[in-house]
Design an enzyme around this catalytic site. Structure first.
Site, PDB file in Angstrom:
ATOM      1  N   THR A  89       0.837  -1.211   0.000  1.00 23.38           N
ATOM      2  CA  THR A  89       0.000   0.000   0.000  1.00 23.38           C
ATOM      3  C   THR A  89       0.865   1.252   0.000  1.00 23.38           C
ATOM      4  O   THR A  89       2.088   1.180   0.105  1.00 23.38           O
ATOM      5  CB  THR A  89      -0.915   0.027   1.247  1.00 23.38           C
ATOM      6  OG1 THR A  89      -0.094   0.236   2.402  1.00 23.38           O
ATOM      7  CG2 THR A  89      -1.699  -1.269   1.382  1.00 23.38           C
ATOM      8  N   HIS A  91       1.079   3.261   2.340  1.00 20.15           N
ATOM      9  CA  HIS A  91       1.506   3.554   3.719  1.00 20.15           C
ATOM     10  C   HIS A  91       3.021   3.745   3.787  1.00 20.15           C
ATOM     11  O   HIS A  91       3.514   4.573   4.560  1.00 20.15           O
ATOM     12  CB  HIS A  91       1.056   2.421   4.643  1.00 20.15           C
ATOM     13  CG  HIS A  91       1.375   2.657   6.086  1.00 20.15           C
ATOM     14  ND1 HIS A  91       0.787   3.657   6.820  1.00 20.15           N
ATOM     15  CD2 HIS A  91       2.218   2.008   6.928  1.00 20.15           C
ATOM     16  CE1 HIS A  91       1.248   3.629   8.059  1.00 20.15           C
ATOM     17  NE2 HIS A  91       2.122   2.631   8.143  1.00 20.15           N
TER      18      HIS A  91
END
Length: 169
Positions: A89, A91
């Site tokens: 992701t 992130h």
């Protein structure tokens, strides 16, 4: 391959008064963090300095812990350690960018910080960068903090005033 390159390393600074550093580590990847810590401790001790260590949950909390310590304790410098490995992701980008930006902001505010938060694509890269007998990024982060402390001490007393001066001053 980056691991086979050679780089210039500044000579270790010397101090009349031993500096005290705080190592702030996010041990999410414990084995990698342990290697980073070992390198940092060895470099700090080789310079005749002392250290304390504190753990935080993740890389995003490292700058906050440093700021709290700067407000409430008496450290000359800080070593930020941790590891962020790319996942599936976005992130990864958030953690890398925001932790780095926060550490840079603290540095621009005058804190002496060595950034040893690894930002890597995979575990193998992290292992090579953390290992004391390989790239030793923990030791490099400690060395950076020590160099900044030495630089700050060199110029102590030379702080420039900011803002307006009273009439007649």
């Amino acid at each position: 391959m980056a691991g086979t390159e050679t780089h210039y390393t500044l000579p270790r600074p010397t101090f009349d008064e031993a500096p005290k550093l705080l190592i702030v580590v996010a041990p999410y990847y414990k084995d990698i963090a342990d290697d980073l810590i070992a390198g940092a401790k060895a470099e700090i001790e080789a310079a005749g300095a002392t250290w304390e260590i504190v753990e935080v949950p993740g890389a995003l909390e490292v700058p906050t812990a440093i700021r709290i310590a700067d407000r409430t304790a008496d450290f000359d410098g800080y070593v930020a350690l941790g590891c962020v490995i790319r996942g599936e992701t976005t992130h990864y980008e958030t953690v890398c960018n925001d932790s780095s930006r926060a550490l840079s902001t603290l540095g621009l505010a005058g804190l002496c910080i060595g950034n040893g938060i690894l930002t890597v694509e995979n575990r193998d890269q992290a292992v090579v960068r953390a290992a004391v007998d390989q790239q030793n990024k923990g030791g490099g982060a400690a060395a950076a903090a020590l160099h900044l402390i030495a630089l700050g001490r060199k110029w102590t007393g030379g702080e420039k005033q900011v803002g307006f001066r009273p009439v007649g001053a």
